[in-house]
Write an enzyme that holds these catalytic residues in place. Structure first.
Site, short mmCIF file in Angstrom:
data_model
loop_
_atom_site.label_atom_id
_atom_site.label_comp_id
_atom_site.label_asym_id
_atom_site.label_seq_id
_atom_site.Cartn_x
_atom_site.Cartn_y
_atom_site.Cartn_z
N SER A 7 0.85 -1.19 0.00
CA SER A 7 0.00 0.00 0.00
C SER A 7 0.88 1.24 0.00
O SER A 7 1.63 1.49 0.94
CB SER A 7 -0.91 -0.02 1.22
OG SER A 7 -1.53 1.24 1.32
N ASP A 34 -4.05 4.13 -2.32
CA ASP A 34 -5.18 4.62 -1.52
C ASP A 34 -5.53 6.05 -1.89
O ASP A 34 -4.76 6.97 -1.64
CB ASP A 34 -4.82 4.52 -0.03
CG ASP A 34 -4.80 3.09 0.44
OD1 ASP A 34 -5.79 2.38 0.17
OD2 ASP A 34 -3.81 2.68 1.06
N MET A 36 -7.97 9.09 -1.17
CA MET A 36 -8.89 9.58 -0.12
C MET A 36 -9.23 11.04 -0.38
O MET A 36 -8.37 11.82 -0.79
CB MET A 36 -8.23 9.45 1.25
CG MET A 36 -7.74 8.04 1.57
SD MET A 36 -7.17 7.94 3.27
CE MET A 36 -6.42 6.29 3.27
N HIS A 65 -7.66 2.17 -5.06
CA HIS A 65 -8.70 1.94 -4.03
C HIS A 65 -9.33 3.30 -3.73
O HIS A 65 -8.74 4.12 -3.01
CB HIS A 65 -8.02 1.32 -2.80
CG HIS A 65 -8.91 1.17 -1.61
ND1 HIS A 65 -8.44 0.93 -0.34
CD2 HIS A 65 -10.26 1.23 -1.49
CE1 HIS A 65 -9.45 0.86 0.51
NE2 HIS A 65 -10.57 1.05 -0.17
N MET A 67 -11.43 5.70 -1.95
CA MET A 67 -12.18 5.97 -0.72
C MET A 67 -12.73 7.39 -0.84
O MET A 67 -12.29 8.32 -0.14
CB MET A 67 -11.26 5.82 0.50
CG MET A 67 -10.96 4.35 0.82
SD MET A 67 -9.48 4.16 1.84
CE MET A 67 -8.23 4.19 0.56
N MET A 140 -12.35 -4.60 4.07
CA MET A 140 -11.50 -3.80 4.95
C MET A 140 -11.42 -4.43 6.34
O MET A 140 -12.44 -4.85 6.90
CB MET A 140 -12.06 -2.38 5.11
CG MET A 140 -12.12 -1.56 3.84
SD MET A 140 -10.55 -1.31 3.00
CE MET A 140 -9.59 -0.48 4.27
N GLY A 145 -9.08 5.28 6.14
CA GLY A 145 -8.70 6.67 6.38
C GLY A 145 -7.22 6.84 6.68
O GLY A 145 -6.62 7.82 6.28
N PHE A 146 -6.65 5.85 7.35
CA PHE A 146 -5.26 5.99 7.77
C PHE A 146 -4.52 4.66 7.71
O PHE A 146 -5.14 3.61 7.92
CB PHE A 146 -5.19 6.53 9.21
CG PHE A 146 -5.85 7.88 9.33
CD1 PHE A 146 -5.14 9.04 9.03
CD2 PHE A 146 -7.18 7.97 9.70
CE1 PHE A 146 -5.77 10.28 9.10
CE2 PHE A 146 -7.81 9.21 9.78
CZ PHE A 146 -7.10 10.37 9.48
N GLY A 147 -3.23 4.73 7.43
CA GLY A 147 -2.38 3.55 7.53
C GLY A 147 -2.01 3.34 8.99
O GLY A 147 -2.27 4.19 9.84
N GLY A 148 -1.41 2.20 9.26
CA GLY A 148 -0.85 1.95 10.59
C GLY A 148 -1.87 1.65 11.68
O GLY A 148 -1.52 1.69 12.86
N ASP A 173 -7.45 -5.64 3.44
CA ASP A 173 -6.69 -4.39 3.55
C ASP A 173 -6.89 -3.78 4.94
O ASP A 173 -8.02 -3.54 5.36
CB ASP A 173 -7.23 -3.43 2.46
CG ASP A 173 -6.53 -2.09 2.44
OD1 ASP A 173 -5.42 -1.98 3.00
OD2 ASP A 173 -7.09 -1.15 1.84
N GLY A 174 -5.77 -3.56 5.63
CA GLY A 174 -5.82 -2.86 6.90
C GLY A 174 -5.15 -3.62 8.03
O GLY A 174 -5.64 -4.66 8.46
N GLY A 175 -4.00 -3.12 8.48
CA GLY A 175 -3.31 -3.70 9.62
C GLY A 175 -2.75 -5.09 9.39
O GLY A 175 -2.51 -5.84 10.35
N GLY A 195 0.58 -1.89 4.03
CA GLY A 195 1.38 -0.68 3.93
C GLY A 195 2.53 -0.68 4.90
O GLY A 195 3.68 -0.95 4.54
C1 DX5 Z 1 -6.67 2.32 4.93
C2 DX5 Z 1 -6.08 1.99 3.57
C3 DX5 Z 1 -5.11 0.87 3.63
C4 DX5 Z 1 -3.87 1.21 4.41
C5 DX5 Z 1 -3.17 -0.03 4.80
O1 DX5 Z 1 -7.63 3.30 4.79
O2 DX5 Z 1 -7.10 1.63 2.67
O3 DX5 Z 1 -4.76 0.44 2.33
O4 DX5 Z 1 -2.98 2.01 3.67
O5 DX5 Z 1 -2.08 0.33 5.58
P1 DX5 Z 1 -1.61 -0.58 6.79
O6 DX5 Z 1 -1.16 -1.86 6.19
O7 DX5 Z 1 -0.50 0.22 7.40
O8 DX5 Z 1 -2.80 -0.75 7.69
ZN ZN Z 2 -6.46 0.60 0.79
#
Ligand code: DX5
Ligand code: ZN
Length: 214
Positions: A7, A34, A36, A65, A67, A140, A145-148, A173-175, A195
């Site tokens: 990501s 991503d 957004m 993706h 969003m 999801m 909205g956010f990575g990490g 996707d996510g964490g 990501g």
């Molecule tokens: C969240 C994004 C994800 C995110 C994943 O809104 O859609 O793609 O970047 O990042 P990690 O792997 O750090 O959760």
């Molecule tokens: Zn994503």
């Protein structure tokens, strides 16, 4: 065979081309980008011009993706700059099956592969009428909205339920990390977006390999 898509959100935006080439060399199967809009989600990230640069930097397929609200207004723009897969959220279309069908057809008319996305609280039932129109569903495992953010294990039963009725691609996707990757793959996922786990790893080839071997 598990596919892995780094990501781009977690890459170094000052060295995007370099990071994309690094991901390609490290064995990524595609790039997860991503997009957004600050409305559908509280964060603002990447627009079509940056996707064009990402596309030029690597040969890998790009999954855009989206969003964003009103994805129908931006499909063509993201198609033109080199996206291969374009996904949108049913929540962004008021959970409307009819509106979603129109967006799927628009993505196809642009010559791209459509995918539908659902957030952690959204039930599988909301997309069931669309499953025969798409060959890629993104589930999801964080609120977008956010990575990490931390992986939400309560989503696992939804992945399992989808795999029972759906033979095509299921992306998560996510964490995602090497530990929960095993859980989502066991539940039926075959595509992993990640990501932080990939781009913040000391050795990104090893990180990608550990997800693929989950
Ligand atoms: C969240 C994004 C994800 C995110 C994943 O809104 O859609 O793609 O970047 O990042 P990690 O792997 O750090 O959760
Ligand atoms: Zn994503």
């Amino acid at each position: 065979m598990i596919k892995v898509g780094p990501s781009v959100l977690a890459a170094d935006y000052g060295n995007l081309a370099k990071d994309m080439r690094r991901a390609e060399k490290a064995g990524a199967d595609f790039l997860h980008v991503d997009v957004m809009d600050g409305n559908f989600v509280p964060n603002i990230t990447i627009g079509p011009d940056v996707v064009r640069s990402i596309d030029r930097a690597s040969k890998l397929p790009i999954h855009a993706h989206l969003m964003i609200l009103n994805p129908q207004n931006y499909v063509e723009a993201f198609a033109k700059v080199g996206s291969d897969i374009i996904s949108f959220h049913i929540e962004a279309l008021d959970y409307s099956v009819e509106k979603s069908k129109k967006v799927i057809k628009l993505i196809e008319r642009c010559g791209k592969r459509p995918a539908i996305v659902i957030n952690p609280p959204t039930p599988l039932d909301s997309v069931k009428p669309l499953l025969n129109m798409v060959d890629w569903v993104l589930i999801m495992t964080v609120n977008p909205g956010f990575g990490g953010q931390s992986f939400m294990p309560e989503v696992l039963p939804k992945i399992r339920a989808l795999r029972k009725i759906y033979k095509k691609d299921i992306e998560i996707d996510g964490g995602i990390n090497n530990i929960n990757a095993k859980l989502v793959v066991e539940a039926g996922a075959n595509i992993l977006a990640a990501g932080t786990f990939i781009f913040k790893a000391k050795n990104i080839s090893q990180a990608i390999r550990s997800l693929r071997n989950a």
